[in-house]
Design a protein around this motif. Structure first.
Motif, PDB file in Angstrom:
ATOM      1  N   LEU A  73     -52.593 -26.297 -46.283  1.00 41.61           N
ATOM      2  CA  LEU A  73     -53.989 -26.612 -46.572  1.00 41.61           C
ATOM      3  C   LEU A  73     -54.155 -28.085 -46.929  1.00 41.61           C
ATOM      4  CD1 LEU A  73     -56.876 -25.541 -46.966  1.00 41.61           C
ATOM      5  CD2 LEU A  73     -56.297 -25.167 -49.361  1.00 41.61           C
ATOM      6  N   LEU A 132     -57.547 -30.231 -47.577  1.00 46.19           N
ATOM      7  CA  LEU A 132     -59.009 -30.218 -47.600  1.00 46.19           C
ATOM      8  C   LEU A 132     -59.613 -31.450 -46.956  1.00 46.19           C
ATOM      9  CD1 LEU A 132     -59.647 -28.705 -51.142  1.00 46.19           C
ATOM     10  CD2 LEU A 132     -59.874 -27.582 -48.930  1.00 46.19           C
ATOM     11  N   MET A 164     -59.474 -30.905 -43.341  1.00 49.22           N
ATOM     12  CA  MET A 164     -60.381 -29.803 -43.036  1.00 49.22           C
ATOM     13  C   MET A 164     -61.821 -30.310 -42.934  1.00 49.22           C
ATOM     14  SD  MET A 164     -61.380 -26.471 -45.304  1.00 49.22           S
ATOM     15  CE  MET A 164     -62.525 -27.423 -46.270  1.00 49.22           C
ATOM     16  N   TRP A 165     -62.261 -31.062 -43.968  1.00 51.82           N
ATOM     17  CA  TRP A 165     -63.619 -31.605 -43.939  1.00 51.82           C
ATOM     18  C   TRP A 165     -63.790 -32.554 -42.752  1.00 51.82           C
ATOM     19  CZ3 TRP A 165     -67.035 -29.004 -46.328  1.00 51.82           C
ATOM     20  CH2 TRP A 165     -66.841 -28.486 -47.609  1.00 51.82           C
ATOM     21  N   ILE A 186     -64.652 -21.081 -46.297  1.00 54.55           N
ATOM     22  CA  ILE A 186     -63.548 -21.419 -45.385  1.00 54.55           C
ATOM     23  C   ILE A 186     -63.327 -20.308 -44.369  1.00 54.55           C
ATOM     24  CG2 ILE A 186     -61.022 -21.590 -45.321  1.00 54.55           C
ATOM     25  CD1 ILE A 186     -61.165 -23.552 -47.570  1.00 54.55           C
ATOM     26  N   LEU A 213     -65.709 -22.474 -41.516  1.00 54.54           N
ATOM     27  CA  LEU A 213     -64.740 -23.393 -40.921  1.00 54.54           C
ATOM     28  C   LEU A 213     -64.418 -23.071 -39.463  1.00 54.54           C
ATOM     29  CD1 LEU A 213     -62.857 -25.823 -41.251  1.00 54.54           C
ATOM     30  CD2 LEU A 213     -61.138 -24.257 -42.146  1.00 54.54           C
ATOM     31  N   VAL A 245     -57.978 -18.557 -47.772  1.00 56.32           N
ATOM     32  CA  VAL A 245     -56.789 -19.226 -47.227  1.00 56.32           C
ATOM     33  C   VAL A 245     -55.613 -18.251 -47.082  1.00 56.32           C
ATOM     34  CG1 VAL A 245     -55.431 -21.360 -47.350  1.00 56.32           C
ATOM     35  CG2 VAL A 245     -57.627 -21.291 -48.458  1.00 56.32           C
TER      36      VAL A 245
END
Length: 166
Positions: free
Chosen positions: A35, A37, A40-41, A104, A108, A127
């Motif tokens: 993970l 972030l 991801m963003w 998420i 996502l 997650v």
């Protein structure tokens, strides 16, 4: 405790930085934590490295500030908390973790083109598809956010917030 805009923003940003430590520290220690972030963003903004990491970091801090405002509003207008804000911060962290985990899991995959094309793996609800270590890091990160907010917000708001934080 009174609602105070800038202290809430600052405590939220610090909380966001601490949240990241739950994935960064294990990764630096050589543990396999998938993970990220920031990426991801950035991926949701359809950017790739290094732009994804930079934009994702900026967006994560902006979101962290906004969530700090939500925590402060909850402390003042929902619960009217005047002591033990650290504990209320932990409760907020659990709520934040559930909402973030649902986001998420649901949003996502729709927003990241690599996931929707099958080029990268979706992390799943809370997650869970990344494994136990990532699930735990995601949970601990949210607790760190809440705890950091609960301690720093009253100090930033009054300069002498020890009686409210603890």
């Amino acid at each position: 405790m009174q609602f105070d805009f800038w202290p809430a923003v600052a405590a939220g940003v610090f909380g966001g930085v601490m949240m990241e430590m739950a994935t960064v520290v294990p990764r630096v220690a050589g543990l396999d934590v998938k993970l990220d972030l920031h990426l991801m963003w950035g991926g949701m903004m359809r950017l790739r490295n290094p732009a994804a990491g930079l934009a994702g970091t900026a967006f994560h801090l902006l979101i962290s500030a906004a969530i700090g405002l939500a925590y402060a509003a909850g402390v003042r207008f929902v619960f009217d908390v005047n002591s033990n804000l650290w504990a209320w911060g932990l409760l907020g962290g659990v709520i934040h973790w559930v909402i973030g985990g649902l986001f998420i899991g649901a949003v996502l995959p729709l927003m990241d083109p690599d996931i929707s094309k099958g080029l990268s793996r979706a992390p799943g609800w809370l997650v869970t598809k990344f494994g136990r270590r990532d699930f735990l890091a995601f949970f601990v990160g949210h607790l760190l956010y809440g705890l950091t907010f609960g301690i720093l917000y009253p100090y930033f708001a009054s300069g002498d917030g020890g009686h409210i934080a603890f």
